[in-house]
Each structure stands twice: as C-alpha cells, then as structure tokens.
Design a protein around this motif. Sequence first.
Motif, PDB file in Angstrom:
ATOM      1  N   SER A  59      -6.986  73.806 -42.188  1.00  0.00           N
ATOM      2  CA  SER A  59      -7.416  75.030 -41.540  1.00  0.00           C
ATOM      3  C   SER A  59      -8.861  74.879 -41.107  1.00  0.00           C
ATOM      4  CB  SER A  59      -7.274  76.214 -42.495  1.00  0.00           C
ATOM      5  OG  SER A  59      -8.179  76.072 -43.587  1.00  0.00           O
ATOM      6  N   LEU A  60      -9.272  75.699 -40.126  1.00  0.00           N
ATOM      7  CA  LEU A  60     -10.648  75.612 -39.643  1.00  0.00           C
ATOM      8  C   LEU A  60     -11.650  76.012 -40.725  1.00  0.00           C
ATOM      9  CD1 LEU A  60     -10.488  76.884 -35.950  1.00  0.00           C
ATOM     10  CD2 LEU A  60     -10.795  74.554 -36.786  1.00  0.00           C
ATOM     11  N   ALA A  61     -11.238  76.932 -41.593  1.00  0.00           N
ATOM     12  CA  ALA A  61     -12.141  77.317 -42.684  1.00  0.00           C
ATOM     13  C   ALA A  61     -12.381  76.143 -43.626  1.00  0.00           C
ATOM     14  CB  ALA A  61     -11.530  78.492 -43.453  1.00  0.00           C
ATOM     15  N   GLU A  62     -11.329  75.382 -43.892  1.00  0.00           N
ATOM     16  CA  GLU A  62     -11.485  74.202 -44.740  1.00  0.00           C
ATOM     17  C   GLU A  62     -12.346  73.149 -44.052  1.00  0.00           C
ATOM     18  OE1 GLU A  62      -8.680  70.870 -47.012  1.00  0.00           O
ATOM     19  OE2 GLU A  62      -7.792  72.406 -45.722  1.00  0.00           O
ATOM     20  N   VAL A  63     -12.130  72.961 -42.755  1.00  0.00           N
ATOM     21  CA  VAL A  63     -12.920  71.988 -42.007  1.00  0.00           C
ATOM     22  C   VAL A  63     -14.401  72.373 -42.001  1.00  0.00           C
ATOM     23  CG1 VAL A  63     -13.328  71.042 -39.694  1.00  0.00           C
ATOM     24  CG2 VAL A  63     -10.989  71.268 -40.558  1.00  0.00           C
ATOM     25  N   GLN A  64     -14.668  73.638 -41.739  1.00  0.00           N
ATOM     26  CA  GLN A  64     -16.057  74.084 -41.701  1.00  0.00           C
ATOM     27  C   GLN A  64     -16.719  73.954 -43.073  1.00  0.00           C
ATOM     28  OE1 GLN A  64     -16.331  77.681 -39.524  1.00  0.00           O
ATOM     29  NE2 GLN A  64     -18.512  77.444 -39.105  1.00  0.00           N
ATOM     30  N   SER A  65     -15.958  74.191 -44.118  1.00  0.00           N
ATOM     31  CA  SER A  65     -16.493  74.021 -45.461  1.00  0.00           C
ATOM     32  C   SER A  65     -16.844  72.565 -45.742  1.00  0.00           C
ATOM     33  CB  SER A  65     -15.472  74.521 -46.486  1.00  0.00           C
ATOM     34  OG  SER A  65     -15.913  74.286 -47.788  1.00  0.00           O
ATOM     35  N   GLU A  66     -16.007  71.649 -45.267  1.00  0.00           N
ATOM     36  CA  GLU A  66     -16.289  70.223 -45.445  1.00  0.00           C
ATOM     37  C   GLU A  66     -17.516  69.793 -44.650  1.00  0.00           C
ATOM     38  OE1 GLU A  66     -14.138  67.307 -47.312  1.00  0.00           O
ATOM     39  OE2 GLU A  66     -14.956  69.132 -48.188  1.00  0.00           O
ATOM     40  N   ILE A  67     -17.661  70.312 -43.447  1.00  0.00           N
ATOM     41  CA  ILE A  67     -18.827  69.975 -42.632  1.00  0.00           C
ATOM     42  C   ILE A  67     -20.104  70.442 -43.329  1.00  0.00           C
ATOM     43  CG2 ILE A  67     -20.002  70.401 -40.443  1.00  0.00           C
ATOM     44  CD1 ILE A  67     -17.622  68.556 -40.175  1.00  0.00           C
ATOM     45  N   GLU A  68     -20.090  71.640 -43.870  1.00  0.00           N
ATOM     46  CA  GLU A  68     -21.264  72.150 -44.583  1.00  0.00           C
ATOM     47  C   GLU A  68     -21.570  71.311 -45.824  1.00  0.00           C
ATOM     48  OE1 GLU A  68     -20.362  76.199 -45.358  1.00  0.00           O
ATOM     49  OE2 GLU A  68     -20.568  76.839 -43.255  1.00  0.00           O
ATOM     50  N   ARG A  69     -20.528  70.852 -46.502  1.00  0.00           N
ATOM     51  CA  ARG A  69     -20.734  69.997 -47.687  1.00  0.00           C
ATOM     52  C   ARG A  69     -21.357  68.660 -47.290  1.00  0.00           C
ATOM     53  NH1 ARG A  69     -17.953  66.097 -50.684  1.00  0.00           N
ATOM     54  NH2 ARG A  69     -16.289  65.993 -49.130  1.00  0.00           N
ATOM     55  N   ILE A  70     -20.922  68.106 -46.168  1.00  0.00           N
ATOM     56  CA  ILE A  70     -21.488  66.837 -45.699  1.00  0.00           C
ATOM     57  C   ILE A  70     -22.961  67.012 -45.332  1.00  0.00           C
ATOM     58  CG2 ILE A  70     -21.371  65.118 -43.855  1.00  0.00           C
ATOM     59  CD1 ILE A  70     -18.308  65.673 -43.798  1.00  0.00           C
ATOM     60  N   PHE A  71     -23.282  68.105 -44.666  1.00  0.00           N
ATOM     61  CA  PHE A  71     -24.682  68.353 -44.312  1.00  0.00           C
ATOM     62  C   PHE A  71     -25.540  68.538 -45.562  1.00  0.00           C
ATOM     63  CE2 PHE A  71     -23.405  70.038 -39.915  1.00  0.00           C
ATOM     64  CZ  PHE A  71     -23.808  68.859 -39.307  1.00  0.00           C
ATOM     65  N   GLU A  72     -24.971  69.166 -46.585  1.00  0.00           N
ATOM     66  CA  GLU A  72     -25.722  69.352 -47.826  1.00  0.00           C
ATOM     67  C   GLU A  72     -26.015  68.005 -48.476  1.00  0.00           C
ATOM     68  OE1 GLU A  72     -27.894  71.528 -50.353  1.00  0.00           O
ATOM     69  OE2 GLU A  72     -26.814  72.321 -48.609  1.00  0.00           O
ATOM     70  N   LEU A  73     -25.066  67.096 -48.443  1.00  0.00           N
ATOM     71  CA  LEU A  73     -25.303  65.744 -48.961  1.00  0.00           C
ATOM     72  C   LEU A  73     -26.373  65.023 -48.149  1.00  0.00           C
ATOM     73  CD1 LEU A  73     -21.639  64.560 -49.671  1.00  0.00           C
ATOM     74  CD2 LEU A  73     -23.389  65.091 -51.370  1.00  0.00           C
ATOM     75  N   ALA A  74     -26.345  65.217 -46.840  1.00  0.00           N
ATOM     76  CA  ALA A  74     -27.312  64.535 -45.974  1.00  0.00           C
ATOM     77  C   ALA A  74     -28.733  65.030 -46.221  1.00  0.00           C
ATOM     78  CB  ALA A  74     -26.929  64.736 -44.506  1.00  0.00           C
ATOM     79  N   ARG A  75     -28.891  66.287 -46.649  1.00  0.00           N
ATOM     80  CA  ARG A  75     -30.234  66.819 -46.902  1.00  0.00           C
ATOM     81  C   ARG A  75     -30.901  66.158 -48.103  1.00  0.00           C
ATOM     82  NH1 ARG A  75     -27.462  71.843 -46.075  1.00  0.00           N
ATOM     83  NH2 ARG A  75     -27.799  72.626 -43.956  1.00  0.00           N
ATOM     84  N   SER A  76     -30.133  65.494 -48.947  1.00  0.00           N
ATOM     85  CA  SER A  76     -30.719  64.816 -50.105  1.00  0.00           C
ATOM     86  C   SER A  76     -31.458  63.542 -49.720  1.00  0.00           C
ATOM     87  CB  SER A  76     -29.618  64.478 -51.115  1.00  0.00           C
ATOM     88  OG  SER A  76     -28.731  63.507 -50.568  1.00  0.00           O
ATOM     89  N   LEU A  77     -31.380  63.150 -48.431  1.00  0.00           N
ATOM     90  CA  LEU A  77     -32.009  61.932 -47.905  1.00  0.00           C
ATOM     91  C   LEU A  77     -31.452  60.674 -48.562  1.00  0.00           C
ATOM     92  CD1 LEU A  77     -35.743  62.898 -47.336  1.00  0.00           C
ATOM     93  CD2 LEU A  77     -33.888  62.753 -45.687  1.00  0.00           C
ATOM     94  N   GLN A  78     -30.237  60.772 -49.072  1.00  0.00           N
ATOM     95  CA  GLN A  78     -29.516  59.577 -49.498  1.00  0.00           C
ATOM     96  C   GLN A  78     -28.595  59.129 -48.377  1.00  0.00           C
ATOM     97  OE1 GLN A  78     -27.472  60.402 -53.234  1.00  0.00           O
ATOM     98  NE2 GLN A  78     -29.051  59.252 -54.320  1.00  0.00           N
ATOM     99  N   LEU A  79     -28.192  57.859 -48.424  1.00  0.00           N
ATOM    100  CA  LEU A  79     -27.178  57.391 -47.490  1.00  0.00           C
ATOM    101  C   LEU A  79     -25.863  58.086 -47.827  1.00  0.00           C
ATOM    102  CD1 LEU A  79     -28.004  53.578 -47.568  1.00  0.00           C
ATOM    103  CD2 LEU A  79     -28.514  55.172 -45.709  1.00  0.00           C
ATOM    104  N   VAL A  80     -25.186  58.596 -46.815  1.00  0.00           N
ATOM    105  CA  VAL A  80     -23.930  59.327 -47.002  1.00  0.00           C
ATOM    106  C   VAL A  80     -22.822  58.554 -46.299  1.00  0.00           C
ATOM    107  CG1 VAL A  80     -22.691  61.477 -46.642  1.00  0.00           C
ATOM    108  CG2 VAL A  80     -25.142  61.533 -47.139  1.00  0.00           C
ATOM    109  N   VAL A  81     -21.798  58.164 -47.060  1.00  0.00           N
ATOM    110  CA  VAL A  81     -20.654  57.434 -46.517  1.00  0.00           C
ATOM    111  C   VAL A  81     -19.415  58.298 -46.689  1.00  0.00           C
ATOM    112  CG1 VAL A  81     -19.267  55.340 -46.651  1.00  0.00           C
ATOM    113  CG2 VAL A  81     -21.724  55.233 -47.089  1.00  0.00           C
ATOM    114  N   LEU A  82     -18.689  58.498 -45.595  1.00  0.00           N
ATOM    115  CA  LEU A  82     -17.488  59.338 -45.625  1.00  0.00           C
ATOM    116  C   LEU A  82     -16.248  58.455 -45.635  1.00  0.00           C
ATOM    117  CD1 LEU A  82     -18.429  62.014 -42.921  1.00  0.00           C
ATOM    118  CD2 LEU A  82     -19.004  61.993 -45.359  1.00  0.00           C
ATOM    119  N   ASP A  83     -15.416  58.651 -46.640  1.00  0.00           N
ATOM    120  CA  ASP A  83     -14.096  58.033 -46.680  1.00  0.00           C
ATOM    121  C   ASP A  83     -13.127  59.062 -46.111  1.00  0.00           C
ATOM    122  OD1 ASP A  83     -11.839  56.604 -47.146  1.00  0.00           O
ATOM    123  OD2 ASP A  83     -11.934  56.682 -49.332  1.00  0.00           O
TER     124      ASP A  83
END
Length: 287
Positions: free
Chosen positions: A70-94
């Motif tokens: 669902s789009l709500a699930e997709v948007q939630s995942e996108i926000e989670r990825i951005f939150e990981l990226a704010r930590s300034l660590q390398l982020v790898v998506l499987d």
Amino acid sequence: MRPLVLVGPSLKGYEVTDMMQKALFDFLKHRFDKRISITRVTADISLAKRSVLNNPRKRAMIERSNTRSSLAEVQSEIERIFELARSLQLVVLDADTINHPTQLTKTSLAPIIVHVKVSSPKVLQRLIKSRGKSQSRHLNVQLVAAEKLAQCPSEMFDIILDENQLEDACEHLAEYLEAYWRSTHTPLGTPLNPLLGGNLGSSTAPPYPAAIQAQRNRNSNHTTTEASPVERRRLIPADENYHNERARKSHKEEDYRDPYRDPYQDSYKPHRNRGSPGGFSQDSSRH
C-alpha cells in the motif's frame, strides 16, 4: 547520505542473484563496521514516485489495484530510509522488488545504484544451471532480466561491478564507498562537495567565495606595484600619519578662509562605503 541499492546480475528472489548480493552485503558489513547500516526493504519502493505521491487520482488507482504494498506502507518505508540516512552512516538497501534502475529514477531517494554484472551470458547460464533443476526451470526469465540490465547505458549506474573475481568486485565497491564517505565527512571548515553522486573526482570547491577569491588575487597582483595615495597613508607609521593629517587639516582650514574659493568645492566625501549602503565613493573607485 544517499542509500545504496544493488541490482543484478539477474532477478532477486533467484539463487544466483541472491547469493552474489549476499556476498557483497557480508563484505560491506565487515569492511565498514560501525559506519554502515544494511536494512531489508520488503515494500515496493518503486511506487514512491513524486508523480504518484503528489497526485490524488493516481494514489486512488494504486490503492484500488492489487499491488504488493500500500502507499501508506511505501511512504512509511521511505521515511524510515531517510531517518537512517540522517545518521550520516552508509545506508544499504536490500530491496526485494528493485531489479532495474528505472524503478527508482523518479523517486525522492536519489540512490547510489550498483550494477552487479556478469559480462558473459554463458557464464551466467552455467551459474544458474549449477543451482539445480528448481533454478533451471526459470533460466530464460533470468537471462532476459540480465540482458535488459546489460542494455542500459552506463550513465544509469553509479558503479558497475563487472570483475571476474568476487574479491576484486568487493575492493572496487569499497574504494567507491570510501571516497563517498570522505566527501560527506569532511573536517570542520572544509566545504562539502556539492556533487556527492556519480563523479567523486579530486576537484573541490575553492575555500573562499568567488568574489572574495578574486579580490585576494587582485591584492596579490598589486603587491609589487606602486601603492595608491590612500594605501600609502595606511602604510605610514601611526605617529607620522597623525602629524600629516594635522598638517593636511590645517591646510584645508586656510583654503576655506580664502574669500575667492568656492565653499562647496572641497565638501566632505564619505570614505569608501560608509555614507549609504551600497554607496560608491571616490576612494573606492581607485582600487
């Protein structure tokens, strides 16, 4: 930080592709220990296109269709990825559903796309057959997916791993990520590289804005030339400069006492730009 996504050599969910990508994930986890976050994404993040999320009609059509997420699930995942990226660590998506770079080109993720490439179709075919009959049944599907990736222009990928040995491919990827890490973790006072993407060359921004740098260059070019009257007054020692100013003022007072002199001719002119903001003075025009 831009998240990193692996595509290839064929379709995810089949043993050859999953095996090769898992080997790269394991290498990155140990090579960039405490600097990397590897996370699995099961939602179909290819639906996170701006044209979809910002269009209520398209959103309603996707919600009614039998999509994986669902789009709500997709948007939630996108926000989670951005939150990981704010930590300034390398982020790898499987990412389970991403098999082609065009799936992410219009999303807001702006990922680093890595093509894990088996250059020879015959080698890929032997690898698939070596995994048993359950994989050989889907041989054609996997070969077609690999061919579609091979037809993509190289500009669609940030890095292409086409080495014959796994160790060489791992080192190639590690060199790229080390350069990306350095460009995003510069010391204080050093400007960040504005382009953190495909081209991580040695070119960096000048330490000063263009206007300041040009002024510094002009000043260095004038070091050997004769100084202007205003500059000479600045270079005179304080005591001598004080007496010269006293003499100059007394001379002006005598000029003002001249009955035939125009009283407005020597009126005071502001030094540089102290008169009004953005003003232009006679002294500043000499430089």
